[in-house]
Design a protein around this motif. Structure first.
Motif, PDB file in Angstrom:
ATOM      1  N   ALA A 189      39.651  48.093  41.615  1.00  0.00           N
ATOM      2  CA  ALA A 189      41.098  48.325  41.691  1.00  0.00           C
ATOM      3  C   ALA A 189      41.751  47.349  42.670  1.00  0.00           C
ATOM      4  CB  ALA A 189      41.361  49.761  42.101  1.00  0.00           C
ATOM      5  N   GLU A 190      41.055  47.043  43.764  1.00  0.00           N
ATOM      6  CA  GLU A 190      41.594  46.085  44.737  1.00  0.00           C
ATOM      7  C   GLU A 190      41.701  44.689  44.131  1.00  0.00           C
ATOM      8  OE1 GLU A 190      39.614  46.148  48.496  1.00  0.00           O
ATOM      9  OE2 GLU A 190      39.672  48.329  48.614  1.00  0.00           O
ATOM     10  N   ASP A 191      40.712  44.314  43.305  1.00  0.00           N
ATOM     11  CA  ASP A 191      40.770  43.012  42.638  1.00  0.00           C
ATOM     12  C   ASP A 191      41.978  42.936  41.705  1.00  0.00           C
ATOM     13  OD1 ASP A 191      38.447  42.195  43.913  1.00  0.00           O
ATOM     14  OD2 ASP A 191      37.149  42.814  42.253  1.00  0.00           O
ATOM     15  N   ILE A 192      42.209  44.015  40.978  1.00  0.00           N
ATOM     16  CA  ILE A 192      43.353  44.038  40.061  1.00  0.00           C
ATOM     17  C   ILE A 192      44.664  43.937  40.842  1.00  0.00           C
ATOM     18  CG2 ILE A 192      44.591  45.460  38.378  1.00  0.00           C
ATOM     19  CD1 ILE A 192      41.825  46.552  37.535  1.00  0.00           C
ATOM     20  N   LEU A 193      44.741  44.657  41.972  1.00  0.00           N
ATOM     21  CA  LEU A 193      45.949  44.569  42.804  1.00  0.00           C
ATOM     22  C   LEU A 193      46.163  43.149  43.309  1.00  0.00           C
ATOM     23  CD1 LEU A 193      46.114  47.801  45.004  1.00  0.00           C
ATOM     24  CD2 LEU A 193      47.757  46.996  43.317  1.00  0.00           C
ATOM     25  N   ARG A 194      45.073  42.497  43.774  1.00  0.00           N
ATOM     26  CA  ARG A 194      45.180  41.129  44.262  1.00  0.00           C
ATOM     27  C   ARG A 194      45.661  40.185  43.163  1.00  0.00           C
ATOM     28  NH1 ARG A 194      39.970  41.300  45.863  1.00  0.00           N
ATOM     29  NH2 ARG A 194      39.896  42.703  47.603  1.00  0.00           N
ATOM     30  N   GLU A 195      45.144  40.372  41.951  1.00  0.00           N
ATOM     31  CA  GLU A 195      45.560  39.524  40.837  1.00  0.00           C
ATOM     32  C   GLU A 195      47.035  39.751  40.504  1.00  0.00           C
ATOM     33  OE1 GLU A 195      42.920  40.319  37.581  1.00  0.00           O
ATOM     34  OE2 GLU A 195      41.184  39.488  38.641  1.00  0.00           O
TER      35      GLU A 195
ATOM     36  N   LEU B  53      49.353  40.736  42.557  1.00  0.00           N
ATOM     37  CA  LEU B  53      50.140  40.124  43.627  1.00  0.00           C
ATOM     38  C   LEU B  53      50.185  38.607  43.432  1.00  0.00           C
ATOM     39  CD1 LEU B  53      51.650  40.391  46.350  1.00  0.00           C
ATOM     40  CD2 LEU B  53      49.423  40.137  47.472  1.00  0.00           C
ATOM     41  N   ALA B  54      49.044  38.010  43.080  1.00  0.00           N
ATOM     42  CA  ALA B  54      48.995  36.561  42.890  1.00  0.00           C
ATOM     43  C   ALA B  54      49.850  36.119  41.703  1.00  0.00           C
ATOM     44  CB  ALA B  54      47.550  36.114  42.685  1.00  0.00           C
TER      45      ALA B  54
ATOM     46  N   ASP C 276      54.839  46.417  47.895  1.00  0.00           N
ATOM     47  CA  ASP C 276      54.254  47.261  46.856  1.00  0.00           C
ATOM     48  C   ASP C 276      52.729  47.159  46.888  1.00  0.00           C
ATOM     49  OD1 ASP C 276      54.395  49.084  44.779  1.00  0.00           O
ATOM     50  OD2 ASP C 276      54.615  47.538  43.229  1.00  0.00           O
ATOM     51  N   TYR C 277      52.212  45.936  47.120  1.00  0.00           N
ATOM     52  CA  TYR C 277      50.765  45.728  47.230  1.00  0.00           C
ATOM     53  C   TYR C 277      50.182  46.557  48.366  1.00  0.00           C
ATOM     54  CZ  TYR C 277      46.366  43.399  48.383  1.00  0.00           C
ATOM     55  OH  TYR C 277      45.060  43.139  48.682  1.00  0.00           O
TER      56      TYR C 277
END
Length: 87
Positions: free
Chosen positions: A54-60, A62-63, A71-72
């Motif tokens: 889930a953190e990887d998806i959030l980082r993507e 945001l990028a 929001d991130y």
């Protein structure tokens, strides 16, 4: 019948035959052990990609600019806080 007699193997001949047999059986045993270990190894699926966290998806997201930094951070804190419980 003269061919079958009077052809003794010398000491070096016995040494070569003995060494050859030892090397042959060492090779057979080594191949058997390696084959056994290979067949009993758990199968690893290297062709399937790892599922992103889930953190990887959030980082993507945001990028890519889908979410802003506030929001991130809010969503990341919600992930680290654990599951929501209903009262």
């Amino acid at each position: 019948m003269m061919f079958w007699y009077n052809h003794d193997v010398s000491g070096w001949g016995w040494f070569a035959m003995s060494s050859g047999m030892i090397l042959f059986w060492a090779l057979v045993i080594t191949v058997a052990v390696l084959l056994f270990r290979t067949l009993n190894r758990p199968q690893e699926h290297t062709h399937t990609p790892a599922t992103p966290s889930a953190e990887d998806i959030l980082r993507e997201r945001l990028a890519r600019g889908e979410i802003d930094e506030d929001d991130y951070q809010r969503r990341l804190n919600a992930l680290h806080a654990g599951p929501l419980t209903k009262p």
